[in-house]
Design a protein around this motif. Structure first.
Motif, PDB file in Angstrom:
ATOM      1  N   ARG A  17       0.812  -1.220   0.000  1.00 48.44           N
ATOM      2  CA  ARG A  17       0.000   0.000   0.000  1.00 48.44           C
ATOM      3  C   ARG A  17       0.845   1.270   0.000  1.00 48.44           C
ATOM      4  NH1 ARG A  17      -4.688  -0.074   3.904  1.00 48.44           N
ATOM      5  NH2 ARG A  17      -5.666  -1.132   2.180  1.00 48.44           N
ATOM      6  N   PRO A  18       1.862   1.393   0.868  1.00 51.08           N
ATOM      7  CA  PRO A  18       2.706   2.596   0.788  1.00 51.08           C
ATOM      8  C   PRO A  18       3.465   2.694  -0.538  1.00 51.08           C
ATOM      9  CG  PRO A  18       3.042   1.508   2.881  1.00 51.08           C
ATOM     10  CD  PRO A  18       2.181   0.614   2.055  1.00 51.08           C
ATOM     11  N   ALA A  19       3.813   1.554  -1.122  1.00 56.32           N
ATOM     12  CA  ALA A  19       4.518   1.590  -2.410  1.00 56.32           C
ATOM     13  C   ALA A  19       3.609   2.114  -3.516  1.00 56.32           C
ATOM     14  CB  ALA A  19       5.029   0.199  -2.768  1.00 56.32           C
ATOM     15  N   LEU A  20       2.349   1.739  -3.463  1.00 55.52           N
ATOM     16  CA  LEU A  20       1.413   2.203  -4.486  1.00 55.52           C
ATOM     17  C   LEU A  20       1.079   3.678  -4.330  1.00 55.52           C
ATOM     18  CD1 LEU A  20      -1.045  -0.817  -4.611  1.00 55.52           C
ATOM     19  CD2 LEU A  20       0.623  -0.157  -6.354  1.00 55.52           C
ATOM     20  N   ARG A  21       1.110   4.178  -3.106  1.00 52.73           N
ATOM     21  CA  ARG A  21       0.736   5.573  -2.847  1.00 52.73           C
ATOM     22  C   ARG A  21       1.936   6.502  -2.683  1.00 52.73           C
ATOM     23  NH1 ARG A  21      -4.413   5.117   1.195  1.00 52.73           N
ATOM     24  NH2 ARG A  21      -5.561   3.651  -0.106  1.00 52.73           N
ATOM     25  N   ALA A  22       3.133   6.011  -2.925  1.00 61.85           N
ATOM     26  CA  ALA A  22       4.334   6.806  -2.690  1.00 61.85           C
ATOM     27  C   ALA A  22       4.447   7.945  -3.689  1.00 61.85           C
ATOM     28  CB  ALA A  22       5.568   5.921  -2.777  1.00 61.85           C
ATOM     29  N   GLU A  23       4.997   9.038  -3.206  1.00 59.98           N
ATOM     30  CA  GLU A  23       5.252  10.191  -4.062  1.00 59.98           C
ATOM     31  C   GLU A  23       6.565   9.963  -4.805  1.00 59.98           C
ATOM     32  OE1 GLU A  23       5.115  13.680  -1.690  1.00 59.98           O
ATOM     33  OE2 GLU A  23       3.115  13.242  -0.935  1.00 59.98           O
ATOM     34  N   ALA A  24       6.869  10.848  -5.711  1.00 60.43           N
ATOM     35  CA  ALA A  24       8.006  10.656  -6.614  1.00 60.43           C
ATOM     36  C   ALA A  24       9.335  10.468  -5.877  1.00 60.43           C
ATOM     37  CB  ALA A  24       8.108  11.835  -7.568  1.00 60.43           C
ATOM     38  N   GLY A  25       9.581  11.185  -4.808  1.00 58.72           N
ATOM     39  CA  GLY A  25      10.860  11.087  -4.114  1.00 58.72           C
ATOM     40  C   GLY A  25      11.026   9.835  -3.283  1.00 58.72           C
ATOM     41  N   GLN A  26       9.939   9.186  -2.926  1.00 57.89           N
ATOM     42  CA  GLN A  26       9.989   8.018  -2.058  1.00 57.89           C
ATOM     43  C   GLN A  26       9.636   6.727  -2.781  1.00 57.89           C
ATOM     44  OE1 GLN A  26       7.062   9.120   0.749  1.00 57.89           O
ATOM     45  NE2 GLN A  26       8.414  10.466   1.903  1.00 57.89           N
ATOM     46  N   ARG A  27       9.340   6.806  -4.035  1.00 58.26           N
ATOM     47  CA  ARG A  27       8.815   5.655  -4.761  1.00 58.26           C
ATOM     48  C   ARG A  27       9.787   4.479  -4.804  1.00 58.26           C
ATOM     49  NH1 ARG A  27       6.495   7.991  -9.668  1.00 58.26           N
ATOM     50  NH2 ARG A  27       4.981   8.755  -8.182  1.00 58.26           N
ATOM     51  N   ARG A  72      21.148   2.820  -1.898  1.00 57.05           N
ATOM     52  CA  ARG A  72      20.241   3.927  -1.562  1.00 57.05           C
ATOM     53  C   ARG A  72      20.448   4.395  -0.121  1.00 57.05           C
ATOM     54  NH1 ARG A  72      17.085   6.705  -5.036  1.00 57.05           N
ATOM     55  NH2 ARG A  72      15.485   6.803  -3.468  1.00 57.05           N
ATOM     56  N   SER A  73      20.720   3.466   0.787  1.00 56.53           N
ATOM     57  CA  SER A  73      20.941   3.878   2.178  1.00 56.53           C
ATOM     58  C   SER A  73      22.234   4.674   2.308  1.00 56.53           C
ATOM     59  CB  SER A  73      20.958   2.664   3.100  1.00 56.53           C
ATOM     60  OG  SER A  73      22.117   1.897   2.899  1.00 56.53           O
ATOM     61  N   PHE A  74      23.271   4.305   1.564  1.00 63.68           N
ATOM     62  CA  PHE A  74      24.507   5.083   1.587  1.00 63.68           C
ATOM     63  C   PHE A  74      24.296   6.457   0.964  1.00 63.68           C
ATOM     64  CE2 PHE A  74      27.195   1.027   1.645  1.00 63.68           C
ATOM     65  CZ  PHE A  74      27.307   1.071   3.011  1.00 63.68           C
ATOM     66  N   GLN A  75      23.530   6.529  -0.105  1.00 63.27           N
ATOM     67  CA  GLN A  75      23.275   7.807  -0.755  1.00 63.27           C
ATOM     68  C   GLN A  75      22.470   8.733   0.147  1.00 63.27           C
ATOM     69  OE1 GLN A  75      21.356   6.821  -4.426  1.00 63.27           O
ATOM     70  NE2 GLN A  75      23.282   6.560  -5.526  1.00 63.27           N
ATOM     71  N   SER A  76      21.505   8.201   0.855  1.00 63.62           N
ATOM     72  CA  SER A  76      20.683   9.054   1.718  1.00 63.62           C
ATOM     73  C   SER A  76      21.478   9.517   2.935  1.00 63.62           C
ATOM     74  CB  SER A  76      19.432   8.324   2.162  1.00 63.62           C
ATOM     75  OG  SER A  76      19.753   7.258   3.040  1.00 63.62           O
ATOM     76  N   GLY A  77      22.488   8.784   3.339  1.00 61.31           N
ATOM     77  CA  GLY A  77      23.302   9.183   4.481  1.00 61.31           C
ATOM     78  C   GLY A  77      24.241  10.321   4.173  1.00 61.31           C
ATOM     79  N   ARG A  78      24.570  10.516   2.906  1.00 59.52           N
ATOM     80  CA  ARG A  78      25.497  11.579   2.515  1.00 59.52           C
ATOM     81  C   ARG A  78      24.813  12.906   2.279  1.00 59.52           C
ATOM     82  NH1 ARG A  78      28.968   8.216  -1.873  1.00 59.52           N
ATOM     83  NH2 ARG A  78      29.812   6.718  -0.415  1.00 59.52           N
ATOM     84  N   LYS A  79      23.530  12.900   2.012  1.00 63.05           N
ATOM     85  CA  LYS A  79      22.821  14.137   1.719  1.00 63.05           C
ATOM     86  C   LYS A  79      22.674  14.961   3.000  1.00 63.05           C
ATOM     87  CE  LYS A  79      20.052  12.218  -1.981  1.00 63.05           C
ATOM     88  NZ  LYS A  79      18.710  11.852  -2.415  1.00 63.05           N
ATOM     89  N   PRO A  80      22.867  16.267   2.894  1.00 60.45           N
ATOM     90  CA  PRO A  80      22.612  17.097   4.077  1.00 60.45           C
ATOM     91  C   PRO A  80      21.111  17.108   4.388  1.00 60.45           C
ATOM     92  CG  PRO A  80      23.158  18.458   2.189  1.00 60.45           C
ATOM     93  CD  PRO A  80      23.346  17.020   1.770  1.00 60.45           C
ATOM     94  N   LYS A  81      20.809  16.939   5.638  1.00 58.35           N
ATOM     95  CA  LYS A  81      19.393  16.892   6.028  1.00 58.35           C
ATOM     96  C   LYS A  81      18.859  18.294   6.210  1.00 58.35           C
ATOM     97  CE  LYS A  81      19.881  12.422   8.020  1.00 58.35           C
ATOM     98  NZ  LYS A  81      19.430  11.490   8.969  1.00 58.35           N
ATOM     99  N   PRO A  82      17.627  18.537   5.714  1.00 60.55           N
ATOM    100  CA  PRO A  82      17.046  19.870   5.873  1.00 60.55           C
ATOM    101  C   PRO A  82      16.743  20.168   7.337  1.00 60.55           C
ATOM    102  CG  PRO A  82      15.456  18.381   4.878  1.00 60.55           C
ATOM    103  CD  PRO A  82      16.762  17.634   4.990  1.00 60.55           C
ATOM    104  N   VAL A  83      16.846  21.422   7.692  1.00 62.73           N
ATOM    105  CA  VAL A  83      16.632  21.842   9.080  1.00 62.73           C
ATOM    106  C   VAL A  83      15.169  22.088   9.343  1.00 62.73           C
ATOM    107  CG1 VAL A  83      17.187  23.539  10.814  1.00 62.73           C
ATOM    108  CG2 VAL A  83      18.912  22.807   9.180  1.00 62.73           C
TER     109      VAL A  83
END
Length: 83
Positions: A17-27, A72-83
């Motif tokens: 269900r979350p996969a079907l309803r995911a937005e573009a950034g989380q798909r 994907r987990s390594f890539q998400s760990g390198r991105k600066p997180k928004p404040v």
């Protein structure tokens, strides 16, 4: 192992269900989570029944999913997180 396979199928249904309803950034992440659980259940069944001739093709399918989740987990760990 049979109970573990049943739990994985239930988790795959919950992840669908979350996969079907995911937005573009989380798909991609949501579909990878679904594929991990969905392909993990037959691997558990193959191990439970000792069907090692079926296990290798299933692992060939599951390997890229797990590898891509790791990337994907390594890539998400390198991105600066928004404040």
């Amino acid at each position: 192992m049979l109970a573990f396979a049943a739990v994985q199928l239930l988790l795959a249904v919950r992840a669908l269900r979350p996969a079907l309803r995911a937005e573009a950034g989380q798909r991609i992440d949501r579909w990878l989570a679904f594929a991990d659980q969905f392909l993990g259940a037959p691997v558990s069944l193959a191990l439970a029944f000792g069907a090692f001739d079926v296990l290798f093709p299933l692992l060939v399918l599951l390997g890229p999913v797990l590898t891509w989740q790791l990337v994907r987990s390594f890539q998400s760990g390198r991105k600066p997180k928004p404040v």
